[in-house]
Design a protein around this motif. Structure first.
Motif, PDB file in Angstrom:
ATOM      1  N   THR A 198       3.829  -1.062  -1.101  1.00 37.88           N
ATOM      2  CA  THR A 198       3.903   0.109  -1.778  1.00 37.88           C
ATOM      3  C   THR A 198       4.457   0.085  -3.221  1.00 37.88           C
ATOM      4  O   THR A 198       5.283  -0.945  -3.372  1.00 37.88           O
ATOM      5  N   VAL A 199       4.319   1.314  -3.903  1.00 37.56           N
ATOM      6  CA  VAL A 199       4.875   1.307  -5.244  1.00 37.56           C
ATOM      7  C   VAL A 199       5.390   2.728  -5.206  1.00 37.56           C
ATOM      8  O   VAL A 199       4.614   3.424  -5.428  1.00 37.56           O
ATOM      9  N   PRO A 200       6.636   2.965  -5.168  1.00 40.15           N
ATOM     10  CA  PRO A 200       7.048   4.569  -4.970  1.00 40.15           C
ATOM     11  C   PRO A 200       7.662   4.795  -6.186  1.00 40.15           C
ATOM     12  O   PRO A 200       8.205   4.218  -7.078  1.00 40.15           O
ATOM     13  N   HIS A 201       7.705   6.235  -6.440  1.00 36.00           N
ATOM     14  CA  HIS A 201       8.544   6.845  -7.443  1.00 36.00           C
ATOM     15  C   HIS A 201       9.265   8.092  -6.887  1.00 36.00           C
ATOM     16  O   HIS A 201       8.686   8.864  -6.054  1.00 36.00           O
ATOM     17  N   PHE A 202      10.299   8.081  -7.469  1.00 36.86           N
ATOM     18  CA  PHE A 202      11.232   9.000  -6.938  1.00 36.86           C
ATOM     19  C   PHE A 202      11.792  10.334  -7.628  1.00 36.86           C
ATOM     20  O   PHE A 202      11.847  10.014  -9.071  1.00 36.86           O
ATOM     21  N   SER A 203      12.003  11.541  -7.362  1.00 32.99           N
ATOM     22  CA  SER A 203      12.444  12.513  -7.917  1.00 32.99           C
ATOM     23  C   SER A 203      13.922  12.564  -8.171  1.00 32.99           C
ATOM     24  O   SER A 203      14.635  11.585  -7.579  1.00 32.99           O
ATOM     25  N   LEU A 204      14.522  13.749  -8.816  1.00 26.58           N
ATOM     26  CA  LEU A 204      15.938  13.651  -8.990  1.00 26.58           C
ATOM     27  C   LEU A 204      16.871  13.901  -7.610  1.00 26.58           C
ATOM     28  O   LEU A 204      17.938  13.678  -7.493  1.00 26.58           O
ATOM     29  N   THR A 205      15.948  14.548  -6.501  1.00 28.82           N
ATOM     30  CA  THR A 205      16.854  14.783  -5.480  1.00 28.82           C
ATOM     31  C   THR A 205      16.672  13.563  -4.461  1.00 28.82           C
ATOM     32  O   THR A 205      17.249  13.533  -3.512  1.00 28.82           O
ATOM     33  N   GLY A 206      16.261  12.485  -4.816  1.00 31.89           N
ATOM     34  CA  GLY A 206      15.885  11.254  -4.196  1.00 31.89           C
ATOM     35  C   GLY A 206      14.739  11.115  -3.385  1.00 31.89           C
ATOM     36  O   GLY A 206      14.430  10.217  -2.525  1.00 31.89           O
ATOM     37  N   SER A 207      13.929  12.225  -3.436  1.00 29.41           N
ATOM     38  CA  SER A 207      12.883  12.403  -2.478  1.00 29.41           C
ATOM     39  C   SER A 207      11.517  11.449  -3.407  1.00 29.41           C
ATOM     40  O   SER A 207      11.751  11.552  -4.367  1.00 29.41           O
ATOM     41  N   GLU A 208      10.810  10.966  -2.393  1.00 30.82           N
ATOM     42  CA  GLU A 208       9.597  10.215  -3.114  1.00 30.82           C
ATOM     43  C   GLU A 208       8.690  11.215  -3.578  1.00 30.82           C
ATOM     44  O   GLU A 208       8.212  12.205  -3.039  1.00 30.82           O
ATOM     45  N   VAL A 209       8.242  11.240  -5.091  1.00 34.54           N
ATOM     46  CA  VAL A 209       7.476  12.226  -5.793  1.00 34.54           C
ATOM     47  C   VAL A 209       5.937  11.481  -5.611  1.00 34.54           C
ATOM     48  O   VAL A 209       5.131  12.332  -5.808  1.00 34.54           O
ATOM     49  N   SER A 210       5.782  10.350  -5.590  1.00 33.67           N
ATOM     50  CA  SER A 210       4.565   9.638  -5.841  1.00 33.67           C
ATOM     51  C   SER A 210       4.573   8.343  -4.947  1.00 33.67           C
ATOM     52  O   SER A 210       5.648   7.860  -5.289  1.00 33.67           O
ATOM     53  N   ILE A 211       3.514   8.008  -4.413  1.00 32.72           N
ATOM     54  CA  ILE A 211       3.452   6.580  -4.113  1.00 32.72           C
ATOM     55  C   ILE A 211       1.727   5.986  -3.980  1.00 32.72           C
ATOM     56  O   ILE A 211       1.153   6.748  -3.690  1.00 32.72           O
ATOM     57  N   ALA A 212       1.891   4.719  -4.351  1.00 34.59           N
ATOM     58  CA  ALA A 212       0.602   3.922  -4.126  1.00 34.59           C
ATOM     59  C   ALA A 212       0.873   3.036  -3.217  1.00 34.59           C
ATOM     60  O   ALA A 212       1.950   2.349  -2.993  1.00 34.59           O
ATOM     61  N   MET A 213      -0.144   2.605  -2.299  1.00 38.48           N
ATOM     62  CA  MET A 213      -0.037   2.017  -1.326  1.00 38.48           C
ATOM     63  C   MET A 213      -1.296   1.119  -1.013  1.00 38.48           C
ATOM     64  O   MET A 213      -2.498   1.429  -1.346  1.00 38.48           O
ATOM     65  N   LEU A 214      -0.984  -0.069  -0.632  1.00 33.18           N
ATOM     66  CA  LEU A 214      -2.043  -1.383  -0.566  1.00 33.18           C
ATOM     67  C   LEU A 214      -2.009  -1.543   0.860  1.00 33.18           C
ATOM     68  O   LEU A 214      -0.926  -2.109   1.104  1.00 33.18           O
ATOM     69  N   PHE A 215      -3.241  -1.395   1.640  1.00 35.55           N
ATOM     70  CA  PHE A 215      -3.338  -2.035   3.086  1.00 35.55           C
ATOM     71  C   PHE A 215      -4.105  -3.021   3.008  1.00 35.55           C
ATOM     72  O   PHE A 215      -5.205  -3.022   2.326  1.00 35.55           O
ATOM     73  N   GLY A 216      -3.750  -4.202   3.984  1.00 33.74           N
ATOM     74  CA  GLY A 216      -4.505  -5.365   3.907  1.00 33.74           C
ATOM     75  C   GLY A 216      -4.864  -5.520   5.584  1.00 33.74           C
ATOM     76  O   GLY A 216      -4.179  -5.187   6.177  1.00 33.74           O
ATOM     77  N   TYR A 217      -6.076  -6.270   5.736  1.00 30.76           N
ATOM     78  CA  TYR A 217      -6.757  -6.077   6.992  1.00 30.76           C
ATOM     79  C   TYR A 217      -7.049  -7.780   7.053  1.00 30.76           C
ATOM     80  O   TYR A 217      -7.809  -8.302   6.065  1.00 30.76           O
ATOM     81  N   LYS A 218      -6.923  -8.365   8.240  1.00 33.33           N
ATOM     82  CA  LYS A 218      -7.222  -9.771   8.324  1.00 33.33           C
ATOM     83  C   LYS A 218      -8.744  -9.828   8.273  1.00 33.33           C
ATOM     84  O   LYS A 218      -9.319 -11.052   7.950  1.00 33.33           O
ATOM     85  N   ASN A 219      -9.540  -8.833   8.454  1.00 33.51           N
ATOM     86  CA  ASN A 219     -11.012  -8.967   8.435  1.00 33.51           C
ATOM     87  C   ASN A 219     -11.639  -8.949   7.068  1.00 33.51           C
ATOM     88  O   ASN A 219     -12.837  -9.134   6.887  1.00 33.51           O
ATOM     89  N   GLY A 220     -10.635  -8.845   6.085  1.00 32.70           N
ATOM     90  CA  GLY A 220     -10.930  -8.933   4.699  1.00 32.70           C
ATOM     91  C   GLY A 220     -11.158  -7.567   4.141  1.00 32.70           C
ATOM     92  O   GLY A 220     -11.377  -7.438   2.968  1.00 32.70           O
ATOM     93  N   ALA A 221     -10.941  -6.641   4.865  1.00 34.09           N
ATOM     94  CA  ALA A 221     -11.012  -5.308   4.185  1.00 34.09           C
ATOM     95  C   ALA A 221      -9.612  -4.942   3.546  1.00 34.09           C
ATOM     96  O   ALA A 221      -8.564  -5.407   3.852  1.00 34.09           O
ATOM     97  N   THR A 222      -9.635  -3.739   2.665  1.00 29.51           N
ATOM     98  CA  THR A 222      -8.568  -3.368   1.909  1.00 29.51           C
ATOM     99  C   THR A 222      -8.720  -1.828   1.651  1.00 29.51           C
ATOM    100  O   THR A 222      -9.655  -1.348   1.688  1.00 29.51           O
ATOM    101  N   ALA A 223      -7.549  -1.298   1.683  1.00 24.03           N
ATOM    102  CA  ALA A 223      -7.569   0.300   1.254  1.00 24.03           C
ATOM    103  C   ALA A 223      -6.504   0.474  -0.064  1.00 24.03           C
ATOM    104  O   ALA A 223      -5.349  -0.171   0.427  1.00 24.03           O
ATOM    105  N   VAL A 224      -6.863   1.118  -0.761  1.00 23.74           N
ATOM    106  CA  VAL A 224      -5.939   1.601  -1.946  1.00 23.74           C
ATOM    107  C   VAL A 224      -5.859   3.224  -1.777  1.00 23.74           C
ATOM    108  O   VAL A 224      -6.703   3.958  -2.021  1.00 23.74           O
TER     109      VAL A 224
END
Length: 325
Positions: A198-224
């Motif tokens: 993951t690559v998160p970014h946080f707001s001034l309250t400490g909450s996450e305001v945006s996040i990028a996620m990369l999922f990998g699978y052993k069968n060769g599939a990927t999710a962005v």
């Protein structure tokens, strides 16, 4: 056709959307509303023609006429309110995210079994005709293996430290509120990922305001996957198979795009004028007709897998809810 008395626990914005569509179902009786403030509950009941209003959640679940409760409170209260309903033998349709973490979801599922009472997460997208059409296309065409999923949910919202979306005590952040949609897409179509970055970014309250996620699978599939309160972008999904591509906007009435051998076909679907809340409510009542305590389409095992993934994402991103973790 049996008629069920519905109650709504928590009278916010999403509850209003749900009530509008619930009113269209002939076997759903708009019976009761409940809020911590009786005026809020009464105003909601008056606006949407519910029969009764309660200024106490406990008082509402003690009403013997209530059959099923739609829980629309903030994430951090879902476990508490679900347990309250289940312990009083009220069927539960609880908004997503189901709860804050895996431990809470496990408690909810245990209570459902112990009380022999229906429990389902309100992940309405899976019941929409558009998503069903996508699943039909996947099964109909010889597209081969699904290799890549790209899914986003973003909107550019004004930062407000007093809003629940930025309040860590309420499970604030884009992940549980809208990031859960792209994750659910990947889970439904690819299964549980073998690796998460993951690559998160946080707001001034400490909450996450945006996040990028990369999922990998052993069968060769990927999710962005991405979610954000800080950017304006399409709410779309792209599914890349060995022999074709399916792409669609998650919520709009736009046709689904199917691309095979460079030929693009626009495929319409019939969702009416609805977002899709009525379809999940209809499914709940079908399950109750059969005396089921969980859905065969959106089982509690699916919700448990989903919250486990959310916990893994939070761990990698360093997202912490102090009063729950």
């Amino acid at each position: 056709m049996k008629t069920y008395n519905w109650a709504i626990l928590g009278c916010g914005k999403i509850a209003k959307k749900f009530a509008i569509e619930l009113a269209e179902l002939p076997n759903a009786n708009l019976y009761a509303t409940a809020s911590r403030n009786i005026d809020t509950a009464s105003n909601f009941a008056s606006e949407f023609n519910f029969e009764k209003a309660y200024g106490s959640y406990l008082e509402m679940v003690k009403d013997p006429k209530v059959d099923v409760v739609y829980i629309a409170t903030p994430h951090s209260f879902h476990k508490e309110h679900s347990l309250l309903c289940l312990e009083h033998k009220k069927a539960v349709l609880c908004e997503k995210a189901f709860a804050i973490n895996t431990k809470e979801v496990e408690q909810m599922i245990t209570s459902s079994k112990e009380n022999n009472t229906f429990l389902m997460e309100a992940f309405w997208v899976i019941f929409r005709p558009k998503f069903k059409k996508v699943q039909e296309l996947i099964s109909t065409y010889k597209l081969g293996k699904l290799k890549f999923v790209k899914s986003d949910f973003m909107f550019n919202g004004e930062f407000n430290p007093n809003n629940r979306l930025y309040n860590l005590d309420l499970g604030g952040g884009s992940l549980l509120d809208i990031g859960i949609y792209p994750i659910f897409t990947a889970l439904t179509l690819l299964g549980v990922p073998d690796s998460i970055k993951t690559v998160p970014h946080f707001s001034l309250t400490g909450s996450e305001v945006s996040i990028a996620m990369l999922f990998g699978y052993k069968n060769g599939a990927t999710a962005v996957l991405t979610s954000s309160f800080d950017a304006d972008y399409k709410n779309d999904v792209e599914l890349c198979f060995e022999n074709g591509i399916i792409s669609y906007d998650r919520f709009s009435a736009d046709p689904i795009s199917l691309k095979i051998n460079e030929k693009i076909t626009k495929i319409p679907f019939d969702n009416g004028t609805h977002l899709g809340y009525k379809f999940e409510a209809l499914h709940v009542m079908e399950c109750l007709d059969k005396n089921l305590i969980e859905s065969p389409i959106l089982s509690n095992k699916v919700s448990l897998n989903l919250i486990k993934i959310l916990d893994q994402v939070r761990k990698d991103a360093g997202i912490v809810f102090p009063n729950h973790d």
